[in-house]
Design a protein around this motif. Structure first.
Motif, PDB file in Angstrom:
ATOM      1  N   GLN A  68      -3.939  -1.932   8.902  1.00  0.00           N
ATOM      2  CA  GLN A  68      -3.481  -0.602   8.516  1.00  0.00           C
ATOM      3  C   GLN A  68      -4.638   0.381   8.387  1.00  0.00           C
ATOM      4  OE1 GLN A  68       0.011   0.121   8.191  1.00  0.00           O
ATOM      5  NE2 GLN A  68      -0.156  -1.832   9.276  1.00  0.00           N
ATOM      6  N   GLY A  85       6.195   3.920   5.649  1.00  0.00           N
ATOM      7  CA  GLY A  85       5.274   3.718   6.745  1.00  0.00           C
ATOM      8  C   GLY A  85       5.634   4.490   7.995  1.00  0.00           C
ATOM      9  N   LYS A 112       1.549  -1.756   0.360  1.00  0.00           N
ATOM     10  CA  LYS A 112       0.692  -2.945   0.303  1.00  0.00           C
ATOM     11  C   LYS A 112       0.581  -3.443  -1.131  1.00  0.00           C
ATOM     12  CE  LYS A 112      -0.693  -4.224   3.455  1.00  0.00           C
ATOM     13  NZ  LYS A 112      -1.867  -3.724   4.147  1.00  0.00           N
ATOM     14  N   ASP A 150       0.079   3.349   2.233  1.00  0.00           N
ATOM     15  CA  ASP A 150      -0.401   1.963   2.275  1.00  0.00           C
ATOM     16  C   ASP A 150      -0.646   1.417   0.875  1.00  0.00           C
ATOM     17  OD1 ASP A 150      -1.562  -0.320   3.968  1.00  0.00           O
ATOM     18  OD2 ASP A 150      -3.207   0.134   2.601  1.00  0.00           O
ATOM     19  N   ILE A 154       5.867  -1.339   5.561  1.00  0.00           N
ATOM     20  CA  ILE A 154       4.652  -1.572   6.346  1.00  0.00           C
ATOM     21  C   ILE A 154       4.971  -1.671   7.831  1.00  0.00           C
ATOM     22  CG2 ILE A 154       4.679  -4.108   6.245  1.00  0.00           C
ATOM     23  CD1 ILE A 154       1.673  -4.016   5.837  1.00  0.00           C
TER      24      ILE A 154
END
Length: 569
Positions: free
Chosen positions: A276, A357, A306, A302, A349
């Motif tokens: 990423q 995302g 994440k 992110d 993601i």
């Protein structure tokens, strides 16, 4: 009103004096108070400190700072809520100091202040790796700290070179070239110093080595700050450098192969993080307003998705004591809420439409496609987008929650952790659904980009569909790499094997030379002692008793010699 980092520093100090039951409240209260303070600060607020004859600008936010300051406060709030139940004062203090130094780094107005916060961030984050208390964590933390020190040394050398060259320590565009077109030593040193924390290829292994060995809660903090502070530094000082496009493209592609064969779920997420960051560096390297907007927006997203995935895997490790895909499976029955939140993180993601995302990754890919010089990187990013769905969007939730039932006795984690995961999941959906009212409102440049047009949505859905089809076919046909307990060699192999062997050989050879030197020194000391005894001992030539007549002769000779020299001179 005060600089944002100071609130976290005070909270970290309080952890040493308050009772255990108060620590969780302080951990959550610090980012809330920080957000209120940030909202109350005027846009042109600055804080300086006079140190050794210099005025250091400890807080003077620039164009990119606002988004990262808000982001780091939100990340600290979610991570603090996730960690609040542990009551570990040392870990909480390190976490707060880590978050505060990251805030200081993105708010610093000069390079010296940036370096100071850079180093505090390095040391404080190491304790989150050591905090797990295992031998593997101790050794991984040592290696992690060495890489962080290397980053700081390169940055410091670059700052000194830049000051000698230009007389400036301002945080602004640095670049890799001098005005005359020659390579800039200062620029390259700063570039590599920040790039070490950004996980440039061959400099990336500290992340996949250290983060998986951290505590279940510490990994959530680690995933939020270090690499994003590096992205901020690159966006501020190296925007438009085409070198970043090549570096970012390789970072987006190579981790996919490691993540597919990796068995440790948190190592999979580590490789996914590098993937990423590669997208972000491509956006910064393209250098257009759309590319930079996409890069910083993706950094914002992110941290949330994440962090959500690290929270779900941290909860799995905490509740089951296992983290390898080969040891897990069927947890959707016993940890249903954790499984659902993991699916939200996986969808985000993977850039599913209506998840966070999608609204930032599409900006970067569009910026690459519209670039005359870097249009080729769009194909690399397309491959990377399919790969991240393959290993993070499918592999993580599938093997942990929906593969074979491992019949592991477990339950969802404590309520504070479920609330933290719920907040992050809700933010992923909210940003993906209403980007113009959330992350787009914080972008450094004016934004007119709309991700929800037919071309973007259809292209992304096709990509996701065929990726899922490929995973299913590989899994059903038995061609998918099996999940095994093994060690996958990465770029640090050269440091762990040949370099280690060379060090041991050098140590053995050095030990022999040291022993030889000790023997020679011992002989020399004995010889000197014997000489002194012969010449300066009680019966030595220089110290024994001489007759009076002999001494009178010597006194007369010395007097005559003195008189001769006096009159001749």
């Amino acid at each position: 009103m005060m600089p944002p980092f100071l609130i976290f520093a005070v909270a970290a100090i309080l952890m040493a004096v308050v009772r255990r039951e108060m620590r969780g409240a302080i951990l959550v209260a610090a980012p809330i108070v920080g957000l209120v303070n940030l909202w109350a600060l005027p846009g042109d607020a600055t804080f300086t400190a006079h140190v050794v004859g210099y005025d250091l600008s400890l807080y003077a936010p620039g164009r990119f700072s606002e988004l990262f300051l808000v982001l780091f406060h939100l990340a600290a709030l979610v991570a603090g809520l996730f960690s609040a139940h542990t009551g570990k004062g040392g870990q909480h203090a390190a976490s707060l100091l880590y978050a505060g130094s990251a805030l200081g780094a993105v708010g610093a107005g000069d390079l010296v202040s940036l370096f100071l916060f850079w180093e505090v961030m390095a040391v404080s984050s190491t304790f989150l790796v050591w905090g797990r208390g295992t031998d593997r964590a101790w050794r991984a933390g040592n290696r992690y700290l060495l890489w962080q020190i290397l980053s700081g040394l390169l940055l410091l050398a670059g700052i000194v070179a830049r000051f000698n060259q230009t007389g400036s320590i301002d945080v602004d565009f640095v670049g890799l070239s001098n005005p005359d077109g020659s390579a800039s030593l200062a620029g390259w040193l700063i570039f590599l110093g920040i790039g070490t924390k950004a996980c440039f290829p061959l400099l990336h292994t500290w992340l996949v080595d250290g983060y998986p060995e951290a505590t279940p809660t510490g990994a959530v903090w680690l995933s939020s700050f270090t690499t994003k502070a590096a992205v901020y530094g690159l966006a501020t000082m190296f925007a438009g450098e085409s070198m970043l496009v090549w570096i970012g493209a390789s970072m987006a592609a190579f981790p996919i192969f490691y993540a597919v064969i990796e068995n440790d779920m948190r190592r999979v997420l580590g490789y996914s993080m590098i993937n990423q960051i590669g997208f972000m560096l491509v956006g910064i390297g393209v250098g257009t307003e759309l590319g930079i907007n996409g890069a910083v927006a993706h950094a914002f997203n992110d941290v949330l998705f994440k962090g959500l995935l690290f929270m779900t895997m941290g909860a799995v490790l905490q509740q089951t004591g296992r983290i390898h895909a080969s040891d897990l499976g069927g947890l959707a029955k016993t940890m249903p809420w954790t499984g659902r939140f993991c699916l939200v993180g996986a969808a985000s993601i993977s850039a599913f439409p209506l998840f966070s995302g999608f609204v930032s990754k599409s900006m970067i890919m569009s910026a690459a496609a519209y670039s005359d010089q870097h249009y080729w990187v769009w194909f690399v990013l397309l491959f990377a987008a399919a790969g991240v769905f393959h290993h993070a969007g499918i592999k993580i939730p599938f093997f942990a929650f929906y593969a074979h039932d491992a019949k592991i006795p477990a339950s969802d984690p404590p309520r504070n952790q479920l609330v933290a995961m719920g907040i992050a999941a809700a933010a992923c959906v909210l940003i993906g659904t209403f980007p113009q009212y959330t992350v787009y409102a914080l972008l450094p440049f004016e934004n007119t980009y709309s991700p929800y047009d037919v071309a973007h949505v259809v292209t992304q859905l096709q990509l996701l569909f065929f990726s899922a089809l490929a995973f299913t076919w590989l899994q059903r046909s038995g061609l998918y790499p099996p999940e095994l307990h093994s060690t996958n060699l990465d770029a640090d192999w050269a440091l762990r094997r040949p370099a280690l062997r060379a060090w041991r050989r050098a140590a053995v050879a050095g030990r022999g030379r040291v022993l030889g030197l000790k023997r020679s020194l011992r002989r020399g000391i004995k010889g000197a002692d014997l000489y002194m005894r012969r010449n300066a001992g009680p019966y030595g030539v220089m110290t024994r008793t001489w007759p009076t007549g002999v001494m009178m002769v010597w006194v007369t000779a010395l007097l005559v010699g003195y008189l001769v020299l006096y009159y001749v001179g």
